[in-house]
Motif scaffolding. Sequence first.
Motif, short mmCIF file in Angstrom:
data_model
loop_
_atom_site.label_atom_id
_atom_site.label_comp_id
_atom_site.label_asym_id
_atom_site.label_seq_id
_atom_site.Cartn_x
_atom_site.Cartn_y
_atom_site.Cartn_z
N GLY A 101 0.80 -1.22 0.00
CA GLY A 101 0.00 0.00 0.00
C GLY A 101 0.83 1.27 0.00
N THR A 102 2.07 1.19 0.47
CA THR A 102 2.95 2.36 0.46
C THR A 102 3.44 2.70 -0.94
OG1 THR A 102 4.99 1.09 0.80
CG2 THR A 102 3.77 1.77 2.77
N GLY A 103 3.42 1.72 -1.84
CA GLY A 103 3.95 1.94 -3.18
C GLY A 103 5.44 1.74 -3.29
N LEU A 104 6.10 1.40 -2.18
CA LEU A 104 7.54 1.21 -2.22
C LEU A 104 7.94 -0.01 -3.04
CD1 LEU A 104 8.42 2.11 1.48
CD2 LEU A 104 8.84 3.50 -0.56
N ASN A 105 6.99 -0.91 -3.28
CA ASN A 105 7.29 -2.05 -4.14
C ASN A 105 7.48 -1.64 -5.59
OD1 ASN A 105 4.49 -1.41 -4.11
ND2 ASN A 105 3.99 -3.38 -5.05
N TYR A 106 7.22 -0.38 -5.90
CA TYR A 106 7.43 0.13 -7.26
C TYR A 106 8.89 0.00 -7.68
CZ TYR A 106 7.58 3.46 -11.15
OH TYR A 106 7.78 4.05 -12.38
N VAL A 107 9.81 0.13 -6.73
CA VAL A 107 11.24 0.10 -7.07
C VAL A 107 11.79 -1.32 -7.10
CG1 VAL A 107 11.56 2.37 -6.04
CG2 VAL A 107 11.94 0.34 -4.64
N SER B 276 5.40 -6.69 -11.08
CA SER B 276 4.90 -6.77 -12.45
C SER B 276 4.46 -5.40 -12.96
CB SER B 276 3.72 -7.75 -12.51
OG SER B 276 2.62 -7.25 -11.76
N SER B 277 4.27 -5.31 -14.26
CA SER B 277 3.89 -4.04 -14.88
C SER B 277 2.53 -3.57 -14.39
CB SER B 277 3.88 -4.19 -16.40
OG SER B 277 5.16 -4.54 -16.88
N ASN B 278 1.59 -4.51 -14.25
CA ASN B 278 0.26 -4.12 -13.77
C ASN B 278 0.31 -3.63 -12.33
OD1 ASN B 278 -0.98 -4.80 -16.19
ND2 ASN B 278 -1.36 -6.92 -15.58
N ILE C 127 1.57 0.00 -11.83
CA ILE C 127 0.64 1.11 -12.06
C ILE C 127 0.04 1.58 -10.74
CG2 ILE C 127 -1.52 1.77 -13.16
CD1 ILE C 127 -0.85 -0.19 -15.40
N PHE C 128 -0.44 0.63 -9.94
CA PHE C 128 -1.02 0.98 -8.64
C PHE C 128 0.07 1.38 -7.64
CE2 PHE C 128 -4.01 -2.00 -10.63
CZ PHE C 128 -5.17 -1.24 -10.59
N ALA C 129 1.23 0.73 -7.75
CA ALA C 129 2.34 1.08 -6.85
C ALA C 129 2.79 2.51 -7.08
CB ALA C 129 3.50 0.11 -7.06
N ALA C 130 2.79 2.96 -8.33
CA ALA C 130 3.21 4.33 -8.63
C ALA C 130 2.26 5.34 -7.99
CB ALA C 130 3.26 4.53 -10.14
N ILE C 131 0.95 5.05 -8.07
CA ILE C 131 -0.02 5.96 -7.45
C ILE C 131 0.18 6.02 -5.95
CG2 ILE C 131 -2.49 6.33 -7.04
CD1 ILE C 131 -3.03 5.00 -9.75
N ASN C 132 0.38 4.87 -5.33
CA ASN C 132 0.59 4.84 -3.88
C ASN C 132 1.90 5.50 -3.48
OD1 ASN C 132 -1.81 3.45 -3.43
ND2 ASN C 132 -0.85 1.45 -3.64
#
Length: 399
Positions: free
Chosen positions: A61-67, A72-74, A77-82
Amino acid sequence: MSVSEPEGRSLFDRVGGALSARVEGVALPIGTTVLAFVVGGLAVLAAGHNPITAYNAIFKGTGLNYVLPWTSSNDKIFAAINLQQTLIETTPLILTALAVAFAFRCGMFNIGGQGQYFVGLICSLWVGLHFAGMSRPLHVFLAMLAAVIGGAVWGAIAGGPKAAVGAHEVISTIMLNWIAFYGGQYLFELGGPLQGSERSVPKSNPIAHSAQLPAIWGNLQPLHAGIFIALFALVVYWFLLNRTTLGFEVKAVGFNPEAARYGGISVSTKYIVALAISGAFAGLAGSMDILGWEFSIATNDIQVSQIGFIGIAVALLGRGRPVGIALAALLFGGLQVGTSTRALDPSIFPPELAGNLTYIIQGLIVLFVGADVLILYVWNTRRKLRPRPGKPPVEATTT
């Protein structure tokens, strides 16, 4: 009796000494955080949920998994918003933590970050509501400058009684918090001087577009340029303390006011200046929120805001060091976003419980940071009892 030490030290000893010197600044905050999460996990377990699953959901939920490369690509998208939301929350936390940390260095405990934040926000809002025809860079700069000046004045007001009669800054800053709180309520309530055009809503008008900080990432509620201003403030904080005469004098007063006074430093002046600079940081935090994403303020926003108080925990966990403050602010910002109803999957862990879990972890961190002396004692005792290979015995000679 004199003690003769061997002239040379092995590489092992030198490296060990360098690492142990940094234990207080690195290992203690990490240990404190881990311990707080462990105890928080016990609370999750007592509520009938799996702590590991819950923490994993909060982390996503923090979006830190974006890095993370395996996201995955999908999911990105949600990770970037978070992550955008996490960084938005992190921005004012860095600045309110600096407001606490700078006063710490002068031997004072600034509890007034919340009030200084409000004053800066209101000053910045007023400038943002006016001068709509001004160029965007100049308008944003003037709004930020107004927030810095407003916060600095509010901090200096608390420093005045401290310098004049020795009034404790904790009492004066708490009282000023309430003045700022109720003053803000008055300004935006129905019929208030800064109430907006909707006369039935206790809320200001939105600031002019020319006063809004530029967006740098995202579309829905994008990350604004304030994150760079907060990071630059960390550099300013470090430079002031370590590369200026003012910083030296502030730290000297913090170490020993009487010795500093004997050395020719005006202690009373430094109290006022230190709290003014602290207030400037907190005021700037208020401008980041109003210029970056809120754009208007309502009485409800004033009632629920806790940015200044969370900044105290951030400063304590970061131990007053720029890098530590940045990481601690990211942690607390991530907790705020990761436990929100928008980011957390309710099927894994109820968001209403997760919000309380955030407060539990924040409180535990503050509690455990206060126990660092005990942790350091245990660490140093362990080092003393552990034999060091290759170290010759100390020879004692009587003179």
